[in-house]
Design a protein around this motif. Sequence first.
Motif, PDB file in Angstrom:
ATOM      1  N   GLY A 206       0.582  -1.149   0.301  1.00  0.00           N
ATOM      2  CA  GLY A 206      -0.378   0.287   0.387  1.00  0.00           C
ATOM      3  C   GLY A 206       0.990   1.490   0.159  1.00  0.00           C
ATOM      4  N   THR A 207       0.349   2.019  -0.088  1.00  0.00           N
ATOM      5  CA  THR A 207       0.884   3.549  -0.097  1.00  0.00           C
ATOM      6  C   THR A 207       0.754   3.996   1.246  1.00  0.00           C
ATOM      7  OG1 THR A 207      -1.414   5.109  -0.485  1.00  0.00           O
ATOM      8  CG2 THR A 207      -0.527   3.921  -2.133  1.00  0.00           C
ATOM      9  N   ARG A 208       1.116   4.595   1.962  1.00  0.00           N
ATOM     10  CA  ARG A 208       1.733   6.111   3.258  1.00  0.00           C
ATOM     11  C   ARG A 208       0.455   6.035   3.149  1.00  0.00           C
ATOM     12  NH1 ARG A 208       3.940   4.427   7.450  1.00  0.00           N
ATOM     13  NH2 ARG A 208       1.880   5.290   7.964  1.00  0.00           N
ATOM     14  N   ILE A 242       5.437  -0.703   1.696  1.00  0.00           N
ATOM     15  CA  ILE A 242       5.174   1.098   1.710  1.00  0.00           C
ATOM     16  C   ILE A 242       5.482   1.033   0.686  1.00  0.00           C
ATOM     17  CG2 ILE A 242       4.687   2.937   3.318  1.00  0.00           C
ATOM     18  CD1 ILE A 242       5.095   1.364   5.823  1.00  0.00           C
ATOM     19  N   LYS A 243       5.040   2.559  -0.240  1.00  0.00           N
ATOM     20  CA  LYS A 243       5.055   2.688  -1.190  1.00  0.00           C
ATOM     21  C   LYS A 243       5.233   4.464  -1.558  1.00  0.00           C
ATOM     22  CE  LYS A 243       1.480   0.824  -3.442  1.00  0.00           C
ATOM     23  NZ  LYS A 243       0.952   0.629  -4.835  1.00  0.00           N
ATOM     24  N   HIS A 244       5.698   5.087  -1.928  1.00  0.00           N
ATOM     25  CA  HIS A 244       6.423   6.284  -1.877  1.00  0.00           C
ATOM     26  C   HIS A 244       6.343   7.130  -2.945  1.00  0.00           C
ATOM     27  CE1 HIS A 244       6.688   6.380   2.965  1.00  0.00           C
ATOM     28  NE2 HIS A 244       7.213   5.192   2.537  1.00  0.00           N
ATOM     29  N   GLY A 245       5.649   6.859  -4.389  1.00  0.00           N
ATOM     30  CA  GLY A 245       4.881   7.244  -5.205  1.00  0.00           C
ATOM     31  C   GLY A 245       6.852   7.265  -6.537  1.00  0.00           C
ATOM     32  N   LYS A 246       6.974   8.494  -6.677  1.00  0.00           N
ATOM     33  CA  LYS A 246       8.254   9.368  -7.038  1.00  0.00           C
ATOM     34  C   LYS A 246       9.482   8.584  -6.250  1.00  0.00           C
ATOM     35  CE  LYS A 246      10.658  12.112 -10.597  1.00  0.00           C
ATOM     36  NZ  LYS A 246      10.452  13.566 -11.072  1.00  0.00           N
ATOM     37  N   SER A 263      12.992   4.762  -7.565  1.00  0.00           N
ATOM     38  CA  SER A 263      12.055   4.410  -8.616  1.00  0.00           C
ATOM     39  C   SER A 263      12.758   5.118  -9.856  1.00  0.00           C
ATOM     40  CB  SER A 263      11.331   5.722  -8.724  1.00  0.00           C
ATOM     41  OG  SER A 263      10.693   7.085  -9.252  1.00  0.00           O
ATOM     42  N   PHE A 264      12.699   4.834 -11.231  1.00  0.00           N
ATOM     43  CA  PHE A 264      13.196   4.854 -12.228  1.00  0.00           C
ATOM     44  C   PHE A 264      12.616   6.383 -13.195  1.00  0.00           C
ATOM     45  CE2 PHE A 264      13.772   0.118 -11.829  1.00  0.00           C
ATOM     46  CZ  PHE A 264      15.417   0.238 -12.166  1.00  0.00           C
ATOM     47  N   PRO A 265      13.555   6.422 -13.949  1.00  0.00           N
ATOM     48  CA  PRO A 265      13.020   7.404 -14.706  1.00  0.00           C
ATOM     49  C   PRO A 265      12.164   7.526 -15.666  1.00  0.00           C
ATOM     50  CG  PRO A 265      15.631   7.438 -15.208  1.00  0.00           C
ATOM     51  CD  PRO A 265      15.109   6.446 -14.336  1.00  0.00           C
ATOM     52  N   PHE A 272      -1.790   7.863 -12.704  1.00  0.00           N
ATOM     53  CA  PHE A 272      -2.180   6.251 -12.245  1.00  0.00           C
ATOM     54  C   PHE A 272      -2.022   4.790 -12.981  1.00  0.00           C
ATOM     55  CE2 PHE A 272      -5.464   6.756 -15.946  1.00  0.00           C
ATOM     56  CZ  PHE A 272      -5.429   8.682 -15.669  1.00  0.00           C
ATOM     57  N   GLY A 273      -2.488   3.873 -12.209  1.00  0.00           N
ATOM     58  CA  GLY A 273      -1.984   2.460 -13.346  1.00  0.00           C
ATOM     59  C   GLY A 273      -0.615   2.686 -12.665  1.00  0.00           C
ATOM     60  N   ALA A 274       0.015   3.618 -11.681  1.00  0.00           N
ATOM     61  CA  ALA A 274       1.943   2.955 -10.869  1.00  0.00           C
ATOM     62  C   ALA A 274       1.046   1.606 -10.058  1.00  0.00           C
ATOM     63  CB  ALA A 274       2.136   4.106 -10.715  1.00  0.00           C
ATOM     64  N   GLY A 275       0.691   1.872  -9.547  1.00  0.00           N
ATOM     65  CA  GLY A 275       0.694   0.568  -8.510  1.00  0.00           C
ATOM     66  C   GLY A 275       0.180  -0.403  -8.437  1.00  0.00           C
ATOM     67  N   ASP A 276      -0.795  -0.172  -9.740  1.00  0.00           N
ATOM     68  CA  ASP A 276      -0.965  -1.853  -9.923  1.00  0.00           C
ATOM     69  C   ASP A 276      -0.308  -2.416 -11.183  1.00  0.00           C
ATOM     70  OD1 ASP A 276      -3.769  -1.224  -9.448  1.00  0.00           O
ATOM     71  OD2 ASP A 276      -4.298  -0.588 -11.462  1.00  0.00           O
TER      72      ASP A 276
HETATM   73  N1  LIG Z   1       6.622   9.941 -10.788  1.00  0.00           N
HETATM   74  C1  LIG Z   1       6.827   8.919 -11.344  1.00  0.00           C
HETATM   75  N2  LIG Z   1       8.194   8.465 -11.597  1.00  0.00           N
HETATM   76  C2  LIG Z   1       8.472   6.870 -11.559  1.00  0.00           C
HETATM   77  N3  LIG Z   1       7.914   5.790 -11.058  1.00  0.00           N
HETATM   78  C3  LIG Z   1       7.081   5.888 -10.687  1.00  0.00           C
HETATM   79  C4  LIG Z   1       6.316   7.114 -10.358  1.00  0.00           C
HETATM   80  N4  LIG Z   1       5.445   7.292  -9.710  1.00  0.00           N
HETATM   81  C5  LIG Z   1       5.436   6.330  -9.522  1.00  0.00           C
HETATM   82  N5  LIG Z   1       6.424   5.512 -10.245  1.00  0.00           N
HETATM   83  C6  LIG Z   1       6.549   3.784  -9.758  1.00  0.00           C
HETATM   84  O1  LIG Z   1       5.699   3.632  -8.753  1.00  0.00           O
HETATM   85  C7  LIG Z   1       5.343   2.539  -7.664  1.00  0.00           C
HETATM   86  C8  LIG Z   1       4.248   2.640  -7.345  1.00  0.00           C
HETATM   87  O2  LIG Z   1       3.877   4.069  -6.933  1.00  0.00           O
HETATM   88  P1  LIG Z   1       2.391   4.533  -6.449  1.00  0.00           P
HETATM   89  O3  LIG Z   1       3.077   4.946  -5.091  1.00  0.00           O
HETATM   90  O4  LIG Z   1       2.417   5.962  -6.621  1.00  0.00           O
HETATM   91  O5  LIG Z   1       1.150   4.228  -5.893  1.00  0.00           O
HETATM   92  P2  LIG Z   1      -0.292   3.822  -6.322  1.00  0.00           P
HETATM   93  O6  LIG Z   1      -0.071   5.141  -5.535  1.00  0.00           O
HETATM   94  O7  LIG Z   1      -0.842   2.957  -5.393  1.00  0.00           O
HETATM   95  O8  LIG Z   1      -0.645   4.099  -7.840  1.00  0.00           O
HETATM   96  P3  LIG Z   1      -1.993   4.887  -8.564  1.00  0.00           P
HETATM   97  O9  LIG Z   1      -1.879   6.105  -8.739  1.00  0.00           O
HETATM   98  O10 LIG Z   1      -1.923   4.494  -9.573  1.00  0.00           O
HETATM   99  O11 LIG Z   1      -2.723   4.177  -7.550  1.00  0.00           O
HETATM  100  C9  LIG Z   1       6.691   3.390  -6.719  1.00  0.00           C
HETATM  101  O12 LIG Z   1       7.285   2.908  -5.832  1.00  0.00           O
HETATM  102  C10 LIG Z   1       7.592   3.905  -8.126  1.00  0.00           C
HETATM  103  O13 LIG Z   1       8.674   2.676  -8.621  1.00  0.00           O
END
Ligand SMILES: Nc1ncnc2c1ncn2[C@@H]1O[C@H](COP(=O)(O)OP(=O)(O)OP(=O)(O)O)[C@@H](O)[C@H]1O
Length: 339
Positions: A206-208, A242-246, A263-265, A272-276
């Motif tokens: 999950g995210t923070r 625990i996910k922290h976006g970028k 995270s990678f560039p 959206f779709g990052a988490g999935d």
């Molecule tokens: N802007 C970004 N650039 C590069 N990688 C990213 C970026 N945003 C997210 N990611 C990658 O995707 C993973 C999951 O993203 P995030 O923490 O935003 O999950 P999420 O909030 O569940 O995503 P979602 O937006 O799909 O709900 C991060 O750990 C990172 O590796």
Amino acid sequence: MSNAARFDAAKTLDFVAVGRLCIDLNANEINRPMEETVTFTKYVGGSPANICIGMSRLGLKTAFIGKVANDQMGRFITGYLNKEGIDASGVTVDQSGAVTGLAFTEIKSPTDCSILMYRDNVADLLLEAGEVREELIAATKLLLISGTALAQSPSREAVFQALDYAKKHGAVIAFDLDYRPYTWTSDEETAVYYNLAAEKCDIIIGTREEFDMMERLGNNPGRDDHITAAKWFDHSADIVIIKHGKDGSIAYTKDGASHRARSFPAKVVKTFGAGDSYAAGFLYGLMQGWEISASMEFGSAAACIVISSHSCSDAMPKAPQVHEYIERCLAGEITAASN
Ligand SMILES: Nc1ncnc2c1ncn2[C@@H]1O[C@H](COP(=O)(O)OP(=O)(O)OP(=O)(O)O)[C@@H](O)[C@H]1O
Ligand SMILES: O=C(O)C[C@@H](O)[C@H](O)C(=O)CO
């Protein structure tokens, strides 16, 4: 235990997901508000559906348990699952006149995206416990549940039924928290059901912010990731991510270790779709027997491929694409600006 050993090799299915199947209508005219958007492209959506599609693209044997509307949209979804090689025998068709959930996505900028939901009387939340096919869960190495399906009865009971079957048959259970506030009516109810389900799960992702929502009943004012994760090792979990976006992600394991993934560039189209895609990539890596950090790296690269694309489901990569993405990043060929 090695990461491969946790999955029962004798089982015939690799992965079963339970929960929401819906439609994403993603704005074609990007970088503008919804008020000015006039055309959309239709894709299958819903977090567990996206993850299942991701796992299937990565070459795993998958099945889905859920409910679709008895309409053109429902048939579009089951047709897409079939085309992707996902066993849809566990997807039932609603007969009560419920509709397919629609998610209109607004892409104002690569960092400012939102989702406009149409989810009144949706079929996915009408899945009943009696419709969860035990034989699919008995046959799978890994079951994924996702939080939105806990929001209402009877889908809530269906998820707990799936959890019981998974425990009974020794499937590993992963929980993608997938907290969508619009599906819930009360913060207390949300936290109670998320916590009850998480207690039964082996892997929690999950995210923070999602963990903050669950911790409103507990005590972690500093929002400390380590404190958040440690709680779950007293229950069933042995991995908490625990996910922290970028800013990347951090995994804690029951043996006291922690693993950070950067995270990678990426040249981001929408976030959206990052988490999935991250969840699909990470779980795939684990099932290959890779180390946790290699699995997280793979998930992070899969996420970049999806956020650099227009869709969530349709953009899910195959394994060679993800390996190539990592190699190109390491070689300096992909930067945030040039991808
Ligand atoms: N802007 C970004 N650039 C590069 N990688 C990213 C970026 N945003 C997210 N990611 C990658 O995707 C993973 C999951 O993203 P995030 O923490 O935003 O999950 P999420 O909030 O569940 O995503 P979602 O937006 O799909 O709900 C991060 O750990 C990172 O590796
Ligand atoms: O149902 C939603 O909340 C939107 C989804 O359809 C979308 O595909 C998604 O969940 C991306 O993470």
